[in-house]
Design an enzyme around this catalytic site. Structure first.
Site, PDB file in Angstrom:
ATOM      1  CB  VAL A  33      -1.068  -0.057   1.171  1.00 16.02           C
ATOM      2  CG1 VAL A  33      -1.867   0.846   1.466  1.00 16.02           C
ATOM      3  CG2 VAL A  33      -2.423  -1.380   0.883  1.00 16.02           C
ATOM      4  CB  ALA A  63       9.915  -2.948   9.698  1.00 11.12           C
ATOM      5  CG  ASN A  98       6.775   2.106  10.933  1.00  9.50           C
ATOM      6  OD1 ASN A  98       6.729   3.311  10.732  1.00  9.50           O
ATOM      7  ND2 ASN A  98       4.709   2.054  10.830  1.00  9.50           N
ATOM      8  CE  LYS A 107       5.509   7.126  11.030  1.00 17.26           C
ATOM      9  NZ  LYS A 107       5.342   5.710  10.747  1.00 17.26           N
ATOM     10  CG  ASN A 135       3.824   5.470  14.682  1.00 17.44           C
ATOM     11  OD1 ASN A 135       4.457   6.667  13.308  1.00 17.44           O
ATOM     12  ND2 ASN A 135       4.000   4.582  14.160  1.00 17.44           N
TER      13      ASN A 135
END
Ligand code: ATR
Length: 488
Positions: A18, A82, A108, A189, A193
């Site tokens: 995606v 990841a 990620n 990042k 989260n």
């Protein structure tokens, strides 16, 4: 599928799931030529024959093809799962690339992995960037928040592409700036989260209190829609209003009422909490949000326990509107405390890693494109722009005044929840954080005494300079020797 080896592409992207597909379409829409590859090669042909038709996207049938398609310095971006998949692709790519070429990991990934990869690739003359990409499917396609870190020598070659595809705020400022060395991009990042976990939990607690006060799901939705017009204006509040107005096709009930209350998680909130523990950074509200999901997942146990354990009933507030406003203020103040924790974690971890981070720029990167995007981040940017060395957001004048203004309602909300048996771990931990941070004196003197009593761990004295340590023979039985073996 092209294998004519004409080096025409600005960047190669590996991974057509995606995020990868949408990022490629975004890059192509900004005028870049993108070479695409995927481990399962049938996905390349499906893509080039489908969504990529008519765009400046070239499929590659192998990694060799992909590399041959790239203009120098070659820029290869991994958008794969990841972990091991990233290392596997790096191992395969390394012999195909030349010194000065760039490998970017946009998955990620754990920040420690990005630090390791930056160092290992530098030894081979290759430039590594580990970048956070936030915004989900739609963000990837139309403008994500991009948080790149790693080898700064790679930045000039990547900046034009990343800043072109990133979300824009304030009439054009990109939500993408160089974050810092090694794993700094993925660290930022990760903390994003963690804050997202806290934001969502605080909204969920507000929702539960509104329901406990007698509001239906659509009524609560209308409240969130109203809140979204003010200082809480944000993507998560907006979607909460939308969610609460949605009716289930099957039962005709609000859809939220038929969704099972067992939350999943992919682990980035936990990573943030572990990082906070490692750095000694008190990010309790983020961690409580992780625990809240863990508690929710114990659904069967909770159902069983609910038949055994009892507590008070939540008393309907006499003035519902006043209560709703109280909850709004509690949410706002808790949000400030949670963001203060997130930025404090960035600050303390950057110190440990020897990174210099620009907190105003980080706030700007989160201002658009990503899940925690919110008007409120402008105020955070202003606070750090005014005081780059600000120790904590809570003491910035704007947030100090905001929390001072809201704290009465905040305390009333937490008190009402505690009295009425509604669990509010994020609200109450945020309030405890505020109360602890504003305390010149905490009862840690007693902790130090206890540690010295049972383990001769020593203590400092209030009437002596910091750094001088004392030991007391508390019982007369122990020796006078202080422990030097452990200080933790
Ligand atoms: P999403 O969650 O968006 O679906 P993801 O699971 O993070 O995406 O990543 C999926 C991508 O990683 C795919 O491109 C996948 O390749 P396949 O289409 O061949 O499955 C890739 N991927 C996952 N594990 C991999 C591995 N061990 N080696 C190579 N590629 C891998």
């Amino acid at each position: 599928m092209t294998s004519d080896a004409a080096a025409q592409a600005d960047i190669g992207v590996i991974g057509l799931a995606v995020m990868g597909e949408n990022l490629i379409l975004n890059m192509a829409s900004r005028g870049f030529t993108v070479a695409a590859f995927n481990r399962t090669v049938s996905k390349v042909t499906a893509f080039t024959g489908g969504r990529a038709v008519g765009r400046t996207i070239v499929g590659a049938g192998s990694l060799e093809d992909l590399v041959a398609l790239l203009k120098p310095p070659r820029r290869v971006m991994l958008m794969v799962k990841a972990g091991a998949a990233v290392d596997e692709f790096i191992t395969l790519l390394t012999p195909l690339l030349a010194p000065g070429d760039i490998i970017i990991d946009g998955g990620n990934s754990h920040p420690a992995d990005s630090t390791r990869r930056t160092r290992a690739l530098a030894e081979q003359g290759l430039l590594f960037i580990g970048t956070g990409v936030s915004g989900g499917e739609e963000g990837a396609l139309t403008g994500p928040s991009i948080m790149p870190g790693g080898n700064v020598q790679a930045w000039p070659a990547v900046q034009p592409i990343f800043q072109a595809i990133a979300a824009k705020v304030d009439g054009g400022a990109p939500c993408c700036e160089w974050v810092g060395p090694e794993g700094a991009g993925h660290f930022v990042k990760m903390v994003h989260n963690g804050i997202e976990y806290a934001d969502m939990q605080m909204i969920a607690e507000s929702y539960q209190l509104l329901r406990a006060a007698g509001l239906s799901a659509p009524e609560a939705g209308a409240v969130f829609a109203r809140w979204n017009e003010g200082e809480l204006h944000s993507y998560l509040i907006e979607i909460t209003a939308d969610i609460l107005s949605k009716v289930d096709d099957v039962t005709g009930q609000p859809l939220v009422d038929v969704i099972l209350d067992a939350a999943g998680q992919k682990g980035t909130g936990k990573w943030t909490s572990v990082a906070a523990l490692d750095a000694g950074s008190p990010a309790a509200t983020i961690t409580e949000a992780v625990y809240a999901r863990a508690m929710s997942a114990l659904k069967a146990e909770r159902v069983a326990a609910s038949a055994v354990l009892s507590g008070p009933a939540f008393a309907a507030p006499a003035d519902r509107e006043a209560f709703v406003e109280q909850v709004r203020q509690a949410l706002y103040a808790s949000k400030i405390a949670a963001y203060a924790q997130g930025f404090q974690l960035l600050h303390l971890s950057a110190q440990d890693a020897g990174w210099t981070l620009d907190y105003g720029q980080i706030a700007q990167m989160w201002r658009g494109g990503c899940i925690i995007r919110a008007a409120f981040l402008d105020r955070i940017k202003d606070a750090y722009d005014a005081q780059p060395a600000l120790a904590n957001l809570l003491i910035a004048p704007y947030f100090r005044d905001a929390v001072h203004g809201a704290q009465g309602a905040w305390r009333e909300t937490v008190a009402a929840a505690v009295r009425g048996g509604v669990p509010v771990p994020a609200f109450s931990s945020a309030l405890a954080y505020f109360d602890a941070y504003r305390s010149a004196a905490l009862p840690a003197n007693l902790l130090q005494a206890q540690r010295d009593y049972f383990g001769a761990h020593t203590y400092e004295r209030t009437d002596r300079p910091r750094g001088e340590f004392f030991h007391t023979n508390w019982t007369g039985r122990g020796g006078n020797t202080a422990s030097t073996t452990y200080t933790a």
